[in-house]
Design an enzyme around this catalytic site. Structure first.
Site, PDB file in Angstrom:
ATOM      1  N   THR A 160      -8.839  -0.024   6.675  1.00  0.00           N
ATOM      2  CA  THR A 160      -7.694   0.414   5.890  1.00  0.00           C
ATOM      3  C   THR A 160      -6.389   0.315   6.669  1.00  0.00           C
ATOM      4  O   THR A 160      -6.364   0.244   7.902  1.00  0.00           O
ATOM      5  CB  THR A 160      -7.890   1.864   5.433  1.00  0.00           C
ATOM      6  OG1 THR A 160      -7.906   2.727   6.583  1.00  0.00           O
ATOM      7  CG2 THR A 160      -9.190   2.039   4.655  1.00  0.00           C
ATOM      8  N   VAL A 161      -5.293   0.327   5.922  1.00  0.00           N
ATOM      9  CA  VAL A 161      -3.948   0.499   6.461  1.00  0.00           C
ATOM     10  C   VAL A 161      -3.347   1.730   5.780  1.00  0.00           C
ATOM     11  O   VAL A 161      -3.738   2.059   4.656  1.00  0.00           O
ATOM     12  CB  VAL A 161      -3.071  -0.751   6.204  1.00  0.00           C
ATOM     13  CG1 VAL A 161      -3.550  -1.926   7.018  1.00  0.00           C
ATOM     14  CG2 VAL A 161      -3.002  -1.123   4.719  1.00  0.00           C
ATOM     15  N   TYR A 183      -5.241   6.472  -9.278  1.00  0.00           N
ATOM     16  CA  TYR A 183      -6.442   5.689  -8.969  1.00  0.00           C
ATOM     17  C   TYR A 183      -7.639   6.216  -9.758  1.00  0.00           C
ATOM     18  O   TYR A 183      -8.499   5.442 -10.190  1.00  0.00           O
ATOM     19  CB  TYR A 183      -6.746   5.757  -7.479  1.00  0.00           C
ATOM     20  CG  TYR A 183      -5.827   4.909  -6.639  1.00  0.00           C
ATOM     21  CD1 TYR A 183      -6.185   3.623  -6.261  1.00  0.00           C
ATOM     22  CD2 TYR A 183      -4.588   5.396  -6.219  1.00  0.00           C
ATOM     23  CE1 TYR A 183      -5.337   2.833  -5.495  1.00  0.00           C
ATOM     24  CE2 TYR A 183      -3.731   4.614  -5.462  1.00  0.00           C
ATOM     25  CZ  TYR A 183      -4.111   3.340  -5.101  1.00  0.00           C
ATOM     26  OH  TYR A 183      -3.263   2.552  -4.353  1.00  0.00           O
ATOM     27  N   CYS A 185       0.826  -1.206   0.000  1.00  0.00           N
ATOM     28  CA  CYS A 185       0.000   0.000   0.000  1.00  0.00           C
ATOM     29  C   CYS A 185       0.866   1.265   0.000  1.00  0.00           C
ATOM     30  O   CYS A 185       1.719   1.429   0.878  1.00  0.00           O
ATOM     31  CB  CYS A 185      -0.895  -0.022   1.234  1.00  0.00           C
ATOM     32  SG  CYS A 185      -1.778   1.514   1.529  1.00  0.00           S
ATOM     33  N   TRP A 222      -7.623  -6.744   5.648  1.00  0.00           N
ATOM     34  CA  TRP A 222      -6.234  -7.162   5.511  1.00  0.00           C
ATOM     35  C   TRP A 222      -5.956  -8.224   6.587  1.00  0.00           C
ATOM     36  O   TRP A 222      -6.416  -8.093   7.714  1.00  0.00           O
ATOM     37  CB  TRP A 222      -5.299  -5.985   5.723  1.00  0.00           C
ATOM     38  CG  TRP A 222      -5.431  -4.881   4.723  1.00  0.00           C
ATOM     39  CD1 TRP A 222      -6.305  -3.832   4.770  1.00  0.00           C
ATOM     40  CD2 TRP A 222      -4.667  -4.709   3.530  1.00  0.00           C
ATOM     41  NE1 TRP A 222      -6.119  -3.011   3.684  1.00  0.00           N
ATOM     42  CE2 TRP A 222      -5.120  -3.526   2.899  1.00  0.00           C
ATOM     43  CE3 TRP A 222      -3.625  -5.424   2.936  1.00  0.00           C
ATOM     44  CZ2 TRP A 222      -4.580  -3.049   1.720  1.00  0.00           C
ATOM     45  CZ3 TRP A 222      -3.086  -4.953   1.744  1.00  0.00           C
ATOM     46  CH2 TRP A 222      -3.558  -3.783   1.145  1.00  0.00           C
TER      47      TRP A 222
END
Length: 346
Positions: free
Chosen positions: A112-113, A176, A45, A78
């Protein structure tokens, strides 16, 4: 990495983060305390890679531990599939979602991370990735290593805010926007925005070694993680294909300058990067086939950026030493590293 959503045909990033902060002045419920928090990341990421780089540059490894998830995830979370028994060895959970639910049992937003987790309670503190790295510099200063660089120089912060905003909206998020456009018109508009910004960066960096001038700041960290993924992923997978990074003389030399600086290339895991994008994004890569290329050897070609003056670190600051054995990127995942985990000499 944040969740994605479609608004009409344009890609819109979900930025509804947990905005709690870990502070040194008692202004939050989460005080700075060595050993209390765990940074959870994925090397794949780009937003998490920022946190990995900043933590390493500042020498916070001994005061903020780090958990590393695998490069892929399902629709749920994740997972810690790289660890024995698929459990994070400190948090003892199989997926980062468990830390979110420990604090918010009905958490409705994206999992999220990077994320900062309070180890004693097992609860997520924040996943607000730009604030996490800024706070590493400003709130954890007492615990920086000797010789740590100042990544947020006071006299540059106003200009940095402008540069960071444009880099984020047009480049970090711009790739993105290209990749997840819902129709041709949206894609072409996103493509034009991205390359307008890339040309601006090419011009800006033609007369200064780093984004803010003579030394590395967090602005460079924020741009680097997109540039490192550009040719392996964004050029083809996200259709950001006007040029390869390696075909842009200034940006390519700038990226190589950073890559060979301790903290940057040695935190870059090309196998995890490609595995994540090509295997997870089945909507745009239905077969899940991961490309074998590109050739990475050109990252070590001389960059010549010294001619612009400046240096990676200002006077009194020094590069970090080799990463600890447990945090090294495997050489099989980045063949440009030596046995100590550092980028090898050309």
């Amino acid at each position: 990495m944040a969740q994605r959503s479609y608004v009409e045909k344009d890609y819109t990033r979900d930025t509804a983060y947990i905005e709690d902060r870990i502070t040194s002045d008692g202004s939050s419920d989460w005080p700075v305390e060595p050993g209390r928090y765990r940074l959870v990341v994925s090397r794949a990421c780009p937003w998490a890679n920022r946190a990995i780089i900043v933590r390493r540059l500042l020498g916070l490894e001994d005061v903020i531990s780090m958990g590393i998830t695998g490069p892929t995830h399902d629709a749920d979370s994740w997972t810690f599939d790289l660890d024995p028994d698929h459990l994070d060895p400190v948090l003892q959970i199989p997926r980062i979602k468990d830390a979110y639910l420990a604090r918010f049992p009905d958490y409705p937003k994206g999992i999220t991370v990077p994320a900062m987790v309070d180890v004693p309670s097992g609860q997520v503190v924040t996943n607000n990735f730009p604030q996490i790295t800024e706070d590493f510099s400003t709130q954890w200063r007492e615990h920086h290593r000797e010789g740590a660089p100042d990544l947020w120089p006071e006299h540059l912060r106003e200009e940095m805010a402008v540069v960071n905003k444009r880099v984020y909206t047009e480049v970090n998020n711009g790739v993105y926007r290209c990749g997840f456009s819902g129709d041709q018109a949206a894609y072409e508009a996103a493509y034009d925005r991205l390359w307008t910004a890339m040309d601006w960066l090419e011009e800006r960096l033609s007369t200064r070694r780093y984004l803010m001038g003579e030394h590395i700041t967090e602005a460079d960290v924020r741009l680097f993680t997109t540039l490192a993924r550009f040719d392996p992923v964004y050029h083809g997978h996200f259709k950001a294909n006007r040029s390869k990074l390696a075909e842009m003389p200034v940006l390519w030399a700038y990226a190589r300058d950073l890559f060979t600086t301790p903290g940057f290339g040695d935190t870059t895991d090309f196998v995890h990067i490609k595995s994540h994008y090509y295997e997870v994004h089945r909507d745009i890569n239905p077969t899940g086939i991961v490309p074998a290329g590109p050739d990475l050897s050109n990252w070590l070609e001389p960059h010549g950026r010294e001619q612009l003056g400046g240096s990676p670190f200002a006077s009194g600051a020094t590069p970090p030493g080799p990463p600890s054995e447990g945090e090294r990127v495997p050489v099989a995942h980045n063949p440009l590293l030596d046995e100590t985990g550092m980028v090898r000499s050309a």
